[in-house]
Design a protein around this motif. Structure first.
Motif, PDB file in Angstrom:
ATOM      1  N   SER A  26     -81.702  -1.766 -39.304  1.00 35.19           N
ATOM      2  CA  SER A  26     -81.303  -0.650 -40.164  1.00 35.19           C
ATOM      3  C   SER A  26     -81.260  -1.020 -41.643  1.00 35.19           C
ATOM      4  N   HIS A  27     -81.448  -2.294 -41.977  1.00 34.75           N
ATOM      5  CA  HIS A  27     -81.460  -2.668 -43.394  1.00 34.75           C
ATOM      6  C   HIS A  27     -82.699  -2.111 -44.099  1.00 34.75           C
ATOM      7  N   LYS A  28     -83.844  -2.103 -43.407  1.00 38.57           N
ATOM      8  CA  LYS A  28     -85.092  -1.585 -43.970  1.00 38.57           C
ATOM      9  C   LYS A  28     -85.631  -0.487 -43.060  1.00 38.57           C
ATOM     10  N   THR A  29     -85.875   0.668 -43.658  1.00 40.91           N
ATOM     11  CA  THR A  29     -86.489   1.784 -42.932  1.00 40.91           C
ATOM     12  C   THR A  29     -87.670   2.300 -43.737  1.00 40.91           C
ATOM     13  N   VAL A  30     -88.833   2.337 -43.096  1.00 38.25           N
ATOM     14  CA  VAL A  30     -90.055   2.808 -43.751  1.00 38.25           C
ATOM     15  C   VAL A  30     -90.477   4.117 -43.089  1.00 38.25           C
ATOM     16  N   PHE A  31     -90.545   5.166 -43.880  1.00 38.80           N
ATOM     17  CA  PHE A  31     -91.046   6.454 -43.398  1.00 38.80           C
ATOM     18  C   PHE A  31     -92.538   6.548 -43.711  1.00 38.80           C
ATOM     19  N   ALA A 147     -99.530  -0.187 -44.849  1.00 34.22           N
ATOM     20  CA  ALA A 147     -98.649  -0.293 -46.010  1.00 34.22           C
ATOM     21  C   ALA A 147     -97.189  -0.466 -45.586  1.00 34.22           C
ATOM     22  N   ALA A 148     -96.807   0.112 -44.455  1.00 34.21           N
ATOM     23  CA  ALA A 148     -95.442  -0.048 -43.964  1.00 34.21           C
ATOM     24  C   ALA A 148     -95.169  -1.497 -43.563  1.00 34.21           C
ATOM     25  N   VAL A 149     -96.122  -2.139 -42.891  1.00 31.62           N
ATOM     26  CA  VAL A 149     -95.947  -3.548 -42.513  1.00 31.62           C
ATOM     27  C   VAL A 149     -95.865  -4.422 -43.759  1.00 31.62           C
ATOM     28  N   GLU A 150     -96.710  -4.127 -44.763  1.00 30.78           N
ATOM     29  CA  GLU A 150     -96.642  -4.884 -46.008  1.00 30.78           C
ATOM     30  C   GLU A 150     -95.284  -4.713 -46.691  1.00 30.78           C
ATOM     31  N   ALA A 151     -94.734  -3.503 -46.650  1.00 27.12           N
ATOM     32  CA  ALA A 151     -93.430  -3.268 -47.276  1.00 27.12           C
ATOM     33  C   ALA A 151     -92.327  -4.039 -46.562  1.00 27.12           C
ATOM     34  N   LEU A 194    -102.455   3.213 -31.882  1.00 24.30           N
ATOM     35  CA  LEU A 194    -101.616   3.002 -33.065  1.00 24.30           C
ATOM     36  C   LEU A 194    -100.659   1.833 -32.865  1.00 24.30           C
ATOM     37  N   GLU A 195    -100.100   1.713 -31.658  1.00 25.44           N
ATOM     38  CA  GLU A 195     -99.177   0.604 -31.376  1.00 25.44           C
ATOM     39  C   GLU A 195     -99.893  -0.739 -31.448  1.00 25.44           C
ATOM     40  N   ASP A 196    -101.094  -0.808 -30.863  1.00 28.86           N
ATOM     41  CA  ASP A 196    -101.850  -2.065 -30.914  1.00 28.86           C
ATOM     42  C   ASP A 196    -102.224  -2.419 -32.352  1.00 28.86           C
ATOM     43  N   TYR A 197    -102.543  -1.412 -33.131  1.00 27.78           N
ATOM     44  CA  TYR A 197    -102.928  -1.679 -34.522  1.00 27.78           C
ATOM     45  C   TYR A 197    -101.736  -2.226 -35.317  1.00 27.78           C
ATOM     46  N   VAL A 198    -100.565  -1.670 -35.100  1.00 25.59           N
ATOM     47  CA  VAL A 198     -99.370  -2.167 -35.794  1.00 25.59           C
ATOM     48  C   VAL A 198     -99.051  -3.592 -35.353  1.00 25.59           C
ATOM     49  N   GLN A 199     -99.218  -3.880 -34.083  1.00 23.85           N
ATOM     50  CA  GLN A 199     -98.931  -5.226 -33.585  1.00 23.85           C
ATOM     51  C   GLN A 199     -99.873  -6.258 -34.202  1.00 23.85           C
ATOM     52  N   GLU A 200    -101.158  -5.931 -34.289  1.00 25.53           N
ATOM     53  CA  GLU A 200    -102.112  -6.856 -34.905  1.00 25.53           C
ATOM     54  C   GLU A 200    -101.830  -7.024 -36.399  1.00 25.53           C
ATOM     55  N   THR A 201    -101.458  -5.933 -37.063  1.00 26.20           N
ATOM     56  CA  THR A 201    -101.164  -6.020 -38.497  1.00 26.20           C
ATOM     57  C   THR A 201     -99.953  -6.899 -38.763  1.00 26.20           C
ATOM     58  N   ILE A 202     -98.916  -6.796 -37.935  1.00 27.83           N
ATOM     59  CA  ILE A 202     -97.728  -7.647 -38.100  1.00 27.83           C
ATOM     60  C   ILE A 202     -98.097  -9.107 -37.909  1.00 27.83           C
ATOM     61  N   HIS A 203     -98.939  -9.380 -36.920  1.00 29.59           N
ATOM     62  CA  HIS A 203     -99.344 -10.761 -36.670  1.00 29.59           C
ATOM     63  C   HIS A 203    -100.091 -11.348 -37.870  1.00 29.59           C
ATOM     64  N   GLU A 204    -100.984 -10.576 -38.458  1.00 29.21           N
ATOM     65  CA  GLU A 204    -101.748 -11.070 -39.613  1.00 29.21           C
ATOM     66  C   GLU A 204    -100.856 -11.254 -40.836  1.00 29.21           C
ATOM     67  N   HIS A 205     -99.962 -10.321 -41.099  1.00 30.17           N
ATOM     68  CA  HIS A 205     -99.123 -10.439 -42.288  1.00 30.17           C
ATOM     69  C   HIS A 205     -98.063 -11.523 -42.132  1.00 30.17           C
ATOM     70  N   ASN A 206     -97.662 -11.827 -40.909  1.00 32.53           N
ATOM     71  CA  ASN A 206     -96.733 -12.947 -40.718  1.00 32.53           C
ATOM     72  C   ASN A 206     -97.393 -14.267 -41.061  1.00 32.53           C
ATOM     73  N   LYS A 207     -98.692 -14.374 -40.811  1.00 29.37           N
ATOM     74  CA  LYS A 207     -99.414 -15.586 -41.208  1.00 29.37           C
ATOM     75  C   LYS A 207     -99.443 -15.725 -42.728  1.00 29.37           C
ATOM     76  N   LEU A 208     -99.655 -14.615 -43.417  1.00 24.68           N
ATOM     77  CA  LEU A 208     -99.677 -14.669 -44.875  1.00 24.68           C
ATOM     78  C   LEU A 208     -98.290 -14.967 -45.440  1.00 24.68           C
ATOM     79  N   ALA A 209     -97.252 -14.383 -44.836  1.00 28.00           N
ATOM     80  CA  ALA A 209     -95.894 -14.596 -45.339  1.00 28.00           C
ATOM     81  C   ALA A 209     -95.415 -16.018 -45.110  1.00 28.00           C
ATOM     82  N   ALA A 210     -95.963 -16.706 -44.095  1.00 27.88           N
ATOM     83  CA  ALA A 210     -95.531 -18.081 -43.831  1.00 27.88           C
ATOM     84  C   ALA A 210     -95.921 -19.017 -44.961  1.00 27.88           C
ATOM     85  N   ASN A 211     -96.959 -18.694 -45.701  1.00 27.81           N
ATOM     86  CA  ASN A 211     -97.420 -19.550 -46.799  1.00 27.81           C
ATOM     87  C   ASN A 211     -97.028 -19.000 -48.166  1.00 27.81           C
ATOM     88  N   SER A 212     -96.089 -18.067 -48.215  1.00 28.71           N
ATOM     89  CA  SER A 212     -95.700 -17.468 -49.486  1.00 28.71           C
ATOM     90  C   SER A 212     -94.190 -17.565 -49.675  1.00 28.71           C
TER      91      SER A 212
END
Length: 725
Positions: A26-31, A147-151, A194-212
């Motif tokens: 509940s700390h972050k909510t993306v509409f 954009a929601a996953v990036e946020a 849509l669910e599979d696409y969000v899951q793949e996007t989270i996986h890719e952005h977690n890789k980027l966030a690990a090095n940032s």
């Protein structure tokens, strides 16, 4: 090092856990709201635009009803969601709004300055409604989901502050969030895509966030997909409860009709996401607009944090007055308006204050109530009761332009005298073991722990854990009420009860426990009375054998509770079980004793009930005496054969049954005196060796001094002796 210092570390861990809770989903909510051309379609729920039905001039054609688009219904519902959240949580609960068509349009950021309805409404007005003539192939909801996953990977001000405080433990700060996507899906397979696409996007952005250093990996994400469609059409998407797709992503699907149904669904979701509860204020007096001299009672439903109802939940009385305005989706607690007679200057014993948000913010009752409170007035709320005195449990009051629901203590105040320690539930006096509890507290006091200790495996023993472990051992079996225990009321059991709770026992402790058990066995053999409570029982209470059975069972329960501490505790249990297993002769003797007591009780009762019938009573009494004498004789034989019984005194050998004289049967019916005399003579004849003269007599006559005649040859003196029975 002190034990209290460990409490300090424990408090710091609690504070850290609280910070971790702040950064929950509940700390972050993306509409993410779909802005594609099909969202411009009408929701087909008509709204009457021309309300001037009366006093209409003739010849004027009434205006046709209007209907909102799917886009308008989605924006209004999401804004209502944000309004409730901002009212109750103005800080630390953040919303990021994204509109998706041919691309993703992010309307605000995570900064606190952008977290208000004015900013969002202005940004949505700039976006405008969707273009129904646009190319639907160029629009997609996927742009908004990316954009929601990036946020969610971006760091908020509160997360940055927590990471700065923890320094080297910055990675322990949680990053969780929630994505609420409002769209018009084609089918269930489209939802799964849509669910599979969000899951793949989270996986890719977690890789980027690990090095940032400026991004954070998403630890947990909740995806709430809301499929909205016009009223009157069949839904192509089925509802699905929350389901875990991966350790990082969970998803749920809601298929909702547009219009008021979508607004109701978002209202229910905001309560689920932020742990909110509903309270309905009833019987609010309010003057009518058209009739100023009259007043009517209205109801206003408020939302707030559910902790405002925690006292109701503890007491088991929810005061649920029925379903809320949303129908059967949720329940509301009903509180009654109390006519305000005081102002906010007076102080009330308050245990909590929580911000509120009206459910129907634009209604006239809600507006009048909020204006009344913002003018500095306070309203007391009472629990609706059918009988008894009223209980004021809550109060509505404003502070700094914000309205709070105050929880008033309806129980005993800390300013009053505390209740007696012997006062049980409902004010009943209970025989608590107050003295024993004081001794228990004295034995488990926390003291300074100066020297470190090590466990058997070599690890350092934490003082706080050691104290908790000792407290757990002492309370494995500890009855709180005197009438519920026997062994703790006996001084003879104190040596065993005081050492059996130890983690390790010495040989001397085992010996003391065994001596205690032997003493109890000796008490049972002597038939000593036990301190059995007779409170609430009628009559004499349990018999002596039953008392000892209860005592042995309770003692076995106490010893078995600590059998796993060491092998020496096992030795104590073995000694106890060996003493409880009595020889069969002893059990038979006790069984006959119980039968004799039952017969005595029956004879006493029959003597009271049939007192006028004297002859029958006398015969029954004589028969009981004969049976008792027979049992005593048999019991004496059993005691003689028992190895634990003492040696009986030397007696003359009893004659055999063959040597007993035959008692002549009297002709005709025998009297009670004859029966009694024959019985006594038969019993007495077994206790001594028969006189040889009576055995050799003829017709009960025996010749005396026969040996003189045989030895001297003289004529012996003939005498006859009449032997009487």
């Amino acid at each position: 090092m002190f034990v209290s210092s460990f409490f300090f570390f424990s408090d710091s861990n609690i504070c850290f856990r609280k910070k971790m809770k702040i950064f929950s989903e509940s700390h972050k909510t993306v509409f993410v709201v779909d802005h594609c051309p099909y969202m411009a379609e009408s929701c087909r729920q008509h709204v009457e635009f021309d309300m001037l039905v009366k006093n209409r001039t003739q010849g004027i054609i009434p205006l046709a009803p209007i209907s909102k688009s799917l886009w308008t219904c989605s924006v209004e519902s999401s804004m209502e969601y944000c309004r409730i959240m901002y009212d109750i949580f103005p800080f630390k609960k953040l919303v990021n709004f994204i509109v998706s068509d041919s691309g993703a349009h992010v309307l605000n950021s995570w900064t606190q300055e952008d977290q208000n309805l004015q900013e969002l409404m202005a940004a949505l007005a700039a976006v405008g409604p969707p273009n129904p003539r646009a190319d639907p192939e160029c629009c997609s909801i996927l742009h908004g989901l990316v954009a929601a996953v990036e946020a969610l990977c971006k760091i908020t001000e509160y997360q940055h502050e927590a990471r700065t405080m923890l320094m080297e433990n910055a990675e322990r700060v949680g990053n969780r969030g929630r994505i609420i996507c409002i769209t018009n899906a084609k089918s269930d397979s489209h939802v799964r895509m849509l669910e599979d696409y969000v899951q793949e996007t989270i996986h890719e952005h977690n890789k980027l966030a690990a090095n940032s250093d400026h991004l954070m990996q998403i630890q947990k994400c909740e995806l709430v997909l809301i499929h909205t469609y016009p009223v009157g059409e069949d839904s192509l998407v089925s509802d699905r409860p929350k389901k875990e797709l991966s350790p990082v992503l969970t998803s749920e699907v809601h298929s909702v009709r547009a219009g008021r149904h979508l607004a109701t669904k978002l209202n229910v979701l905001v309560q689920q996401h932020f742990d909110l509860a509903s309270t309905t204020i009833t019987n609010i007096p309010m003057k009518e607009e058209q009739h100023a001299n009259t007043s009517a009672n209205y109801d206003v439903e408020l939302l707030h944090h559910k902790e405002a109802h925690v006292d109701f939940l503890k007491s088991g009385d929810n005061h649920v007055g029925g379903n809320s305005r949303e129908g059967a989706f949720k329940e509301t607690v009903t509180l009654k308006w109390c006519t305000p007679r005081t102002n906010s200057v007076e102080l009330h014993y308050c245990t909590g204050a929580y911000r509120i948000s009206p459910v129907d913010v634009n209604s006239r009752p809600s507006s009048c109530l909020t204006n009344f409170l913002l003018n500095g007035r306070s309203v007391l709320l009472e629990q609706p009761r059918k009988s008894g005195s009223k209980v004021i449990s809550h109060m509505l009051s404003s502070h700094g332009g914000e309205i709070f629901l105050h929880v008033l203590s309806s129980s005993r105040s800390i300013l009053e005298d505390p209740p007696s320690i012997s006062e049980g539930c409902g004010g009943r006096v209970t025989d608590y073991r107050i003295t024993d509890f004081g001794e228990f507290m004295r034995e488990n006091r926390l003291t300074p722990f100066l020297e470190p200790r090590y466990k058997i495996d070599g690890s350092l023993e934490i003082p706080l854990e050691r104290a908790k472990d000792q407290l757990e051992k002492h309370t494995r079996y500890w009855p709180m009420i005197i009438s519920q225990t026997t062994i703790f009321n006996m001084q003879a059991v104190v040596p065993l009860a005081s050492v059996i709770v130890k983690e390790a026992m010495t040989d001397e402790d085992v010996l003391n426990c065994q001596k205690t058990i032997y003493n109890l066995v000796d008490m049972e053999r002597k038939n000593d009375p036990l301190p059995i409570s007779t409170v609430g029982t009628r009559g004499k209470g349990p018999k002596r054998d039953e008392q000892y059975r209860i005592m042995w069972n309770e003692l076995e329960t106490l010893v078995r509770a600590h059998i796993g501490n060491s092998d020496k505790h096992q030795r104590v249990l073995e000694c106890l079980m060996a003493c409880r297993s009595k020889p069969p002769e002893e059990e038979e003797r006790k069984k006959r004793g119980r039968k004799r007591e039952d017969k005595e009780d029956k004879s006493e009762k029959s003597g009271k009930d049939y007192e006028p019938d004297k002859p029958w009573q006398e015969s029954e009494r004589l028969k009981g005496l004969l049976d008792r004498e027979k049992e005593e004789l048999a019991e004496a034989e059993v005691i003689k054969d028992s190895p634990d019984s003492p040696e009986p005194p030397n007696k003359k050998p009893l004659i055999t049954m063959d040597e007993m004289p035959v008692v002549e049967k009297a002709k005709g019916p025998m009297s009670l005196l004859s029966l009694w005399s024959n019985r006594i003579n038969t019993a007495n004849s077994r206790k001594h060796q028969e006189f040889i003269g009576r055995l050799n007599s003829v017709n009960n006559k025996a010749e005396l001094y026969q040996h003189l005649k045989e030895e001297n040859g003289f004529v012996s003196i003939n005498a006859s002796l009449l032997l009487k029975q």
